[in-house]
Design an enzyme around this catalytic site. Structure first.
Site, PDB file in Angstrom:
ATOM      1  N   TYR A 285      38.697  37.341  50.516  1.00  7.20           N
ATOM      2  CA  TYR A 285      39.111  37.528  49.119  1.00  7.20           C
ATOM      3  C   TYR A 285      38.678  36.312  48.315  1.00  7.20           C
ATOM      4  O   TYR A 285      39.049  35.179  48.633  1.00  7.20           O
ATOM      5  CB  TYR A 285      40.615  37.699  49.062  1.00  7.20           C
ATOM      6  CG  TYR A 285      41.130  38.288  47.781  1.00  7.20           C
ATOM      7  CD1 TYR A 285      41.315  39.665  47.667  1.00  7.20           C
ATOM      8  CD2 TYR A 285      41.465  37.493  46.692  1.00  7.20           C
ATOM      9  CE1 TYR A 285      41.823  40.221  46.497  1.00  7.20           C
ATOM     10  CE2 TYR A 285      41.961  38.042  45.519  1.00  7.20           C
ATOM     11  CZ  TYR A 285      42.135  39.410  45.434  1.00  7.20           C
ATOM     12  OH  TYR A 285      42.635  39.965  44.275  1.00  7.20           O
ATOM     13  N   TYR A 329      35.514  43.031  40.889  1.00  9.54           N
ATOM     14  CA  TYR A 329      36.893  42.651  41.182  1.00  9.54           C
ATOM     15  C   TYR A 329      37.734  43.914  41.175  1.00  9.54           C
ATOM     16  O   TYR A 329      38.184  44.379  40.127  1.00  9.54           O
ATOM     17  CB  TYR A 329      37.395  41.660  40.130  1.00  9.54           C
ATOM     18  CG  TYR A 329      38.847  41.282  40.273  1.00  9.54           C
ATOM     19  CD1 TYR A 329      39.262  40.369  41.244  1.00  9.54           C
ATOM     20  CD2 TYR A 329      39.817  41.821  39.442  1.00  9.54           C
ATOM     21  CE1 TYR A 329      40.599  40.020  41.386  1.00  9.54           C
ATOM     22  CE2 TYR A 329      41.157  41.472  39.566  1.00  9.54           C
ATOM     23  CZ  TYR A 329      41.539  40.582  40.534  1.00  9.54           C
ATOM     24  OH  TYR A 329      42.857  40.236  40.662  1.00  9.54           O
TER      25      TYR A 329
END
Lengths: 375, 409
Positions: A285, A329
């Site tokens: 991430y 994202y």
């Protein structure tokens, strides 16, 4: 037992954009339908739906729109992007216990054209009152506080952070689904980008995107009979650390660290029987670059303070889709889809080998992780 | 096709420093006296020693009421290009002056300038416009005596964004478990939760003691001393009610707990992990200042129309927006407003009033924010640390000026 109980049978996504022009619910529906098509399943097969507490699309609304019938499992996970792999863990738990047979995990958001997470608006809850009014009011600033201390403790530099983005953009440049397709950057570009919250520059921050991703989870044995080769969930874990806050865990002795990811990592290795050396690629991430370094350390890919060297050495392929810095994202869900493609051998930037792929979720918050492998 | 703004900027910048332009008058006491009177600066050192106040440096080479634009002057040349393109209104935004020495009565200065950068078009609160920066050097003979970086916004009148609601600062949410802390802030005490059973200190607080489990929260009053454990410099996006950059630190209190707070009175590039800080309270929040920093007494100036006009003329700035209300309104302002030479002068006065007549300034760097209009009360506050004085001047409309003054001796 989690290891090997369930598999990802399908993935689906919308295009990734800055302005989808459609409702978040419609994005969710498109991604869920695409994932079901990919798996060769029908909406009527779906009996479980899981998403993030931050997702604005009710499970009931998604079920109605896709034409699913009865649901036996509805669940949500909190803590922003920390939920990404945990929603899949929820699905595994449901499938492994027989609570549901076909669970779809989804995340749909118009994060760029709708509500932007990077703006300075007060979060709910009393915890936020120790930070937001004092001027610490954006995710970038909250990460910057940890990053500054990490730099101080281990001598890391802004160039160490920048190399994360350079690598991500190099991969994104050759991934047609990435927003930054065809647009690689250099370390000089990173160093020339403006400050957002020192020590973080603009190019240390992931992009803002509109889009949706969905994954279909079913039992490993059933997945074998479906359209695609099954991608087995070898491990699925969630973790919160001692004295945990949401983005502001500053009150631990050692605050230049992400112990919650250590909690996730230990479970992943123990469930799967694997070690960091077995991993072919890691999808980490990457909302902000410093946390990619800290994750590598917490997950055991290198020692504390050594991640900068690991990144510079290019030994471990990280985020071959371009990550959230380069692809989009989608709150970590696009990383799971990338790991599935890597296992299937269908990724835009396919990493050689047949080893497992590790995926992590949002950092600085209670987080989660997965290890995916071929059947 | 006509030359674009970028092309013109490139041409003007590439031309390098302009030929020296000589001041119309030598440094003279009548002009100094008028300036001191208009600024309200009673420092006797200038008259006694025949010196010019350092913040007057720009005054000597102003073109005057009938002045024309020197085609070789990059500031004038770039302004002309932008005027031509419709960006006819002007405000100065930043001014950083360096003084190598004070000028003496009778000296004649000359100035050279060069264009360093042009950025635009930008959407600003005033309207669509272009920022450009010039660097000037003043010389007496061959001797450089002062330098300046000057940043200007040229904007298109009538293109101001409709003023959105001014977002108020983020306020804390206060609950039963945290009320004692905020009551402390109101009372001027920095309170740390202390367990009524085992005595463990803790921040942020909560209803239960994580060490012994007791539900008996009490509090201790912190000494207010600590060290910076980590910090960030927030630049973007804008924080409600604050002006970037904002320094926010995680402070290790001497008592052993950590707390987040804004650090005031420091330049972002001066902050270091380990720095000693002291707590104080501002706007209902605990904030921090470097330990050992001196707080200057505030100074308030009632800005009358006479102040605006007399200072404009005493700084030889004949732009109509500083003396002609109708013209100012026509150009999109609500009234006449202080010019940047005056603001620089007031900052100089504020610091030398505090530092004493013997103080010698080596530089003033300011950034302008909200305009200062007649009938505003302009209040200066400042802090001194080492040879640097950080100054802020606020009106009811917000921060008019922020900056740093370097005191050489």
């Amino acid at each position: 037992m989690i290891a090997g109980a369930a598999a990802i049978a399908g993935i689906g996504a919308t295009e990734f954009s800055k302005d989808s022009g459609r409702s978040e619910l419609r994005l969710a529906v498109e991604a869920v339908r695409a994932a079901l098509d990919d798996a060769g399943l029908q909406p009527s097969d779906v009996d479980g739906l899981v998403t993030f507490t931050m997702d604005d699309n009710a499970e009931t609304a998604v079920a109605r729109e896709i034409g699913a019938g009865e649901l036996t499992f509805l669940s949500r996970i909190g803590y922003g992007g920390g939920a990404a792999c945990a929603v899949v863990q929820q699905a595994v738990l449901a499938v492994a216990t027989g609570v549901a047979r076909t669970v779809v995990c989804y995340r749909a958001l118009n994060e760029r054209s709708g509500r932007r997470f990077g703006q300075a608006t007060m979060a709910p809850g009393l915890d936020a009152s120790w930070h937001y009014p004092m001027g610490l009011a954006t995710p970038a600033a909250m990460v910057a506080m940890v990053a500054r201390r990490y730099m101080h403790d281990y001598g890391a530099t802004t160039e160490d952070f920048g190399r994360v983005t350079v690598a991500a953009r190099r991969y994104a440049a050759t991934n047609p689904a990435a927003w930054f397709f065809g647009r690689p950057i250099t370390l000089d570009d990173h160093q020339a980008s403006r400050w957002i919250a020192e020590p973080l520059r603009l190019l240390d921050c992931c992009q803002e995107s509109d889009g949706a991703v969905a994954v279909v989870v079913t039992s490993a044995s059933r997945a074998r009979d479906l359209r695609r080769p099954p991608v087995v969930i070898a491990a699925a874990a969630q973790g919160s650390g001692p004295d945990q806050f949401t983005m502001t865990s500053y009150y631990r002795d050692d605050m230049g660290a992400l112990p919650e990811m250590g909690v996730v990592g230990r479970q992943l290795w123990s469930q799967s029987g694997l070690t960091p050396g077995d991993v072919r690629a890691a999808v980490l991430y990457d909302h902000f670059t410093p946390y990619v370094l800290l994750q590598l350390e917490e997950l055991g890919f290198c020692g504390r303070g050594e991640a900068g060297h690991l990144i510079a050495s290019d030994r471990l392929p990280i985020n071959p889709n371009g990550g959230q810095l380069g692809e989009a994202y989608i709150h970590g869900m696009n990383g799971i889809a990338e790991a599935v493609r890597q296992i299937r051998g269908t990724a835009a930037n396919q990493i050689a080998g047949d080893g497992p792929v590790l995926v992590t979720a949002g950092t600085g918050v209670p987080t989660s992780g997965l290890i995916l492998s071929a059947a | 096709m006509a030359e674009s703004i970028e092309e013109a900027a490139h041409r003007i910048a590439a031309a390098g420093p302009s030929p020296a332009r000589v001041a119309r008058d030598p440094v003279n006491m009548p002009a100094i006296r008028d300036w001191l009177a208009a600024i309200g600066d009673t420092n006797p050192v200038y008259e006694r020693k025949g010196l010019a106040p350092p913040a007057m440096i720009q005054v000597w080479t102003m073109p005057g009421l009938l002045g024309f634009r020197d085609p070789a002057d990059p500031l004038g040349a770039m302004s002309a290009v932008l005027d031509e393109a419709g960006f006819t209104s002007v405000v100065a935004t930043d001014c950083a002056q360096t003084y190598h020495r004070y000028l003496r009565e009778g000296e004649t200065v000359a100035v050279t300038g060069r264009l360093t950068d042009v950025i635009g078009p930008k959407r600003t609160a005033l309207g669509e416009g272009w920022f450009f920066t010039t660097e000037s050097t003043w010389v007496v003979g061959d001797e450089p005596v002062a330098g300046m970086r000057f940043r200007i916004l040229k904007f298109r009148p009538g293109t101001a964004r409709p003023a959105g609601p001014v977002s108020p600062p983020i306020r804390p949410v206060i609950g039963q478990d945290s009320a004692f802390f905020w009551d402390g802030v109101s009372a001027g005490e920095l309170r740390i939760q202390r367990c009524g059973d085992c005595g463990a200190l803790r921040h942020p607080p909560g209803p239960a003691c994580p060490r012994c489990g007791a539900l008996k929260p009490e509090y201790a009053v912190a000494s207010g001393s600590g060290r910076i454990h980590s910090y960030v410099v927030h630049h973007h996006p804008p924080l409600p009610g604050r002006r970037s950059p904002v320094v926010v630190a995680l402070v290790d209190l001497d008592e052993g707990v950590r707390m987040v707070g804004e650090v005031l009175g420091v330049r972002p590039d001066e902050v270091r992990i380990g720095d000693e800080v002291r707590a104080l309270f501002a706007d209902g929040l605990p904030v921090w200042r470097p330990a050992g920093q001196v707080v200057l007494p505030p100074f308030s100036l009632e800005v009358t129309p006479t102040v605006v006009v007399s200072t404009a003329l005493a700084t030889r700035d004949f732009q109509d927006v500083h003396h002609d209300r109708d013209a100012a309104v026509r150009r999109g302002s609500k009234d006449i407003f202080l010019n940047i030479l005056t603001t620089t002068g007031l900052v100089q006065r504020y610091v030398t009033d505090w530092a004493g007549p013997g103080a010698v300034l080596s530089g003033i760097a300011i950034r302008l924010g909200a305009p200062c209009y007649p009938y505003d009360t302009l209040t200066f506050t400042g802090t001194a640390s080492g040879g640097a004085v950080t100054v802020s001047g606020r009106t009811a409309g917000g921060e008019h000026v922020s900056g740093t003054v370097r005191v050489a001796s």
